[in-house]
Design a protein around this motif. Structure first.
Motif, PDB file in Angstrom:
ATOM      1  N   ASP A 359       0.835  -1.212   0.000  1.00 55.23           N
ATOM      2  CA  ASP A 359       0.000   0.000   0.000  1.00 55.23           C
ATOM      3  C   ASP A 359       0.867   1.258   0.000  1.00 55.23           C
ATOM      4  O   ASP A 359       0.548   2.242  -0.678  1.00 55.23           O
ATOM      5  N   GLY A 360       1.954   1.245   0.770  1.00 56.45           N
ATOM      6  CA  GLY A 360       2.909   2.353   0.722  1.00 56.45           C
ATOM      7  C   GLY A 360       2.447   3.634   1.381  1.00 56.45           C
ATOM      8  O   GLY A 360       3.038   4.688   1.151  1.00 56.45           O
ATOM      9  N   ASP A 361       1.388   3.595   2.214  1.00 53.31           N
ATOM     10  CA  ASP A 361       0.945   4.813   2.882  1.00 53.31           C
ATOM     11  C   ASP A 361       1.949   5.263   3.948  1.00 53.31           C
ATOM     12  O   ASP A 361       2.170   6.457   4.149  1.00 53.31           O
ATOM     13  N   GLU A 362       2.545   4.291   4.655  1.00 48.21           N
ATOM     14  CA  GLU A 362       3.501   4.630   5.711  1.00 48.21           C
ATOM     15  C   GLU A 362       4.898   4.867   5.134  1.00 48.21           C
ATOM     16  O   GLU A 362       5.563   5.840   5.449  1.00 48.21           O
ATOM     17  N   VAL A 363       5.343   3.938   4.293  1.00 46.70           N
ATOM     18  CA  VAL A 363       6.673   4.032   3.672  1.00 46.70           C
ATOM     19  C   VAL A 363       6.506   3.861   2.169  1.00 46.70           C
ATOM     20  O   VAL A 363       5.935   2.866   1.719  1.00 46.70           O
ATOM     21  N   ARG A 364       6.963   4.845   1.398  1.00 47.73           N
ATOM     22  CA  ARG A 364       6.839   4.761  -0.066  1.00 47.73           C
ATOM     23  C   ARG A 364       7.542   3.506  -0.578  1.00 47.73           C
ATOM     24  O   ARG A 364       8.678   3.224  -0.227  1.00 47.73           O
ATOM     25  N   ILE A 365       6.868   2.753  -1.418  1.00 45.27           N
ATOM     26  CA  ILE A 365       7.386   1.485  -1.900  1.00 45.27           C
ATOM     27  C   ILE A 365       8.605   1.705  -2.797  1.00 45.27           C
ATOM     28  O   ILE A 365       8.673   2.686  -3.545  1.00 45.27           O
ATOM     29  N   SER A 366       9.588   0.798  -2.686  1.00 42.79           N
ATOM     30  CA  SER A 366      10.794   0.926  -3.495  1.00 42.79           C
ATOM     31  C   SER A 366      11.242  -0.442  -3.973  1.00 42.79           C
ATOM     32  O   SER A 366      10.854  -1.479  -3.425  1.00 42.79           O
ATOM     33  N   SER A 367      12.064  -0.438  -5.018  1.00 46.25           N
ATOM     34  CA  SER A 367      12.617  -1.671  -5.566  1.00 46.25           C
ATOM     35  C   SER A 367      14.029  -1.395  -6.039  1.00 46.25           C
ATOM     36  O   SER A 367      14.250  -0.494  -6.867  1.00 46.25           O
ATOM     37  N   ARG A 368      14.988  -2.130  -5.480  1.00 47.28           N
ATOM     38  CA  ARG A 368      16.405  -2.000  -5.861  1.00 47.28           C
ATOM     39  C   ARG A 368      16.874  -0.545  -5.799  1.00 47.28           C
ATOM     40  O   ARG A 368      17.521  -0.039  -6.711  1.00 47.28           O
ATOM     41  N   GLY A 369      16.467   0.145  -4.716  1.00 53.88           N
ATOM     42  CA  GLY A 369      16.921   1.509  -4.493  1.00 53.88           C
ATOM     43  C   GLY A 369      16.139   2.576  -5.233  1.00 53.88           C
ATOM     44  O   GLY A 369      16.415   3.765  -5.081  1.00 53.88           O
ATOM     45  N   ARG A 370      15.135   2.169  -6.008  1.00 52.84           N
ATOM     46  CA  ARG A 370      14.336   3.131  -6.780  1.00 52.84           C
ATOM     47  C   ARG A 370      12.952   3.236  -6.154  1.00 52.84           C
ATOM     48  O   ARG A 370      12.268   2.222  -5.985  1.00 52.84           O
ATOM     49  N   TYR A 371      12.545   4.457  -5.796  1.00 54.16           N
ATOM     50  CA  TYR A 371      11.254   4.660  -5.142  1.00 54.16           C
ATOM     51  C   TYR A 371      10.159   4.929  -6.174  1.00 54.16           C
ATOM     52  O   TYR A 371      10.412   5.503  -7.239  1.00 54.16           O
TER      53      TYR A 371
END
Length: 440
Positions: A359-371
């Motif tokens: 969901d990413g409401d608390e912490v913005r979702i990221s993958s391999r250092g890319r948000y």
């Protein structure tokens, strides 16, 4: 922060002890959708600091119907200068004057102090109508300190503040885009993994009860019946994932519920429900639970239409178990730059920690250092909406409201960052033989 008046009135103090007074003042908001971008500078403001010059900032006040004033904006502090140039700022006209162009706007000028005891330099008054004249001799204001004016006969002012720019912008809404022809394309993806239980057993989340909808069907119907009103052709691609398909038992994470991979569209939500029930009779629940294939499926379509004419919404209904978390995060990060949103409805009693993370409401979702460029995922657990009295209509209405709550803002964030404006709404349809009536 209290959300509404009911919250405020139910706030309890300590019995027998006076804890202070809260005064609530209200004013009906004007129906004004304009915002204004303004920039100001100061000139020859009073020197207030012993060792330096001044650290000036502005405080803007809206006047209220009862004659009081309410702070509506503070600028940043510009350090050590008597000739500051403040950054441009944007403010809704509702906040500035509640849409009343002649209402007084009071501006106070202060010298910032570290301990919070900011020194008053002076003040001036204006109105939205005056400010709308833009940069001109009308918008150069003398900053007056009433105490100095009363004591010193030769006192002229404590400097001036000048309006440098004034730019009006009309706030557009989600419905402005819909009226202008932007299409919402709604895709359904349903979890057919074995963790849902055998559909023939009453304990299964996919149990086909002849007397009432199961959790999957309820979630689909609740959300779908709302969102289908924004879809012009009412044709929805419906996918399943995590099942073995006939005739060879091949495991698929992206199969058409209607059995036609070339044309997975179903007519209205009732058509999606019918295809879902037929799939339960023909496929074998299996696994693992992979989300990324269906996300990438919709993302491929979204990537081909970036001009604002279409926006894609993927509804995933799942029991919450996920096997490809890393790949799903990467898919979401990639999709965040596309005209696309993802709704996840969790059914069943499982812990939904992974879904909350997506969901990413608390912490913005990221993958391999890319948000992710923006938040595009909304997760809700279906069990929170089960009405204890058995009122499924109420449950579905509450679910639909919360599930769709973030879609307009997600939609607008994409359009704004791309600079895409809504097209003008077409004129109302006039049947042949009924000419438009005009007053003479």
């Amino acid at each position: 922060r209290w959300r509404n008046y009911k919250d405020l009135t139910s706030h309890q103090g300590i019995p027998g002890k006076k804890c202070g007074t809260i005064i609530v003042k209200a004013e009906e908001l004007g129906n004004c959708r304009e915002s204004v971008m303004m920039q100001f500078c100061g000139n020859k403001l009073d020197k207030k600091d012993f060792f330096g010059k001044s650290d000036p900032f502005l405080v803007f006040y809206r006047s209220n119907e009862d004659g009081t004033f309410t702070i509506c904006h503070k600028t940043e502090v510009v350090k050590n200068t008597l000739n500051p140039v403040w950054q441009a700022f944007k403010i809704p006209v509702r906040a500035l004057c509640n849409g009343d162009y002649d209402r007084t706007i009071k501006v106070e000028v202060y010298d910032w102090d570290r301990d919070g005891s900011h020194d008053f330099i002076g003040e001036f008054s204006t109105s939205y109508r005056e400010l709308s004249r833009g940069q001109s001799q009308f918008n150069v204001y003398e900053v007056i300190n009433p105490k100095k004016k009363g004591k010193k006969k030769k006192y002229l002012n404590s400097g001036t503040v000048t309006l440098l720019s004034f730019l009006v912008d009309v706030e557009v809404t989600f419905l402005d885009y819909i009226k202008g022809g932007t299409q919402i394309n709604f895709t359904v993806a349903i979890d057919f993994t074995a963790s849902n239980g055998n559909p023939a057993q009453p304990t299964s989340l996919h149990y086909m009860n002849p007397y009432q909808l199961n959790a999957y069907a309820m979630a689909l119907k609740a959300v779908g019946e709302i969102i289908q009103d924004y879809d012009s052709d009412k044709m929805f691609p419906a996918l399943g994932f995590g099942a073995k398909l006939p005739p060879d038992g091949r495991v698929s994470h992206e199969f058409a519920l209607n059995g036609n991979p070339q044309n997975p569209y179903c007519n209205c939500i009732d058509g999606v429900l019918e295809a879902y029930y037929q799939s339960l009779k023909s496929v074998h629940l299996y696994g693992p639970t992979n989300f990324s294939p269906v996300i990438n499926h919709v993302a491929r379509y979204a990537a081909s239409v970036k001009d604002g004419s279409q926006y894609f919404v993927l509804l995933i209904i799942t029991d919450g178990v996920i096997s490809d978390m890393a790949q799903t995060k990467e898919s979401i990060v990639n999709a965040a730059s596309l005209p696309m949103s993802i709704i996840i409805v969790g059914v069943g009693p499982a812990e939904f920690d992974a879904m909350i993370e997506l969901d990413g409401d608390e912490v913005r979702i990221s993958s391999r250092g890319r948000y992710a460029e923006r938040d595009i995922v909304q997760f809700v657990p279906f069990r929170d909406y089960i009405d204890r009295t058995g009122n499924h209509i109420l449950s579905m209405a509450r679910l639909a409201k919360d599930v769709l709550a973030e879609i307009p803002d997600q939609f607008l964030s994409y359009m704004r960052t791309r600079g895409i404006k809504p097209s003008p709404a077409p004129p109302p349809y006039t049947p042949p033989g009924h000419p438009l009536q005009t007053q003479i």
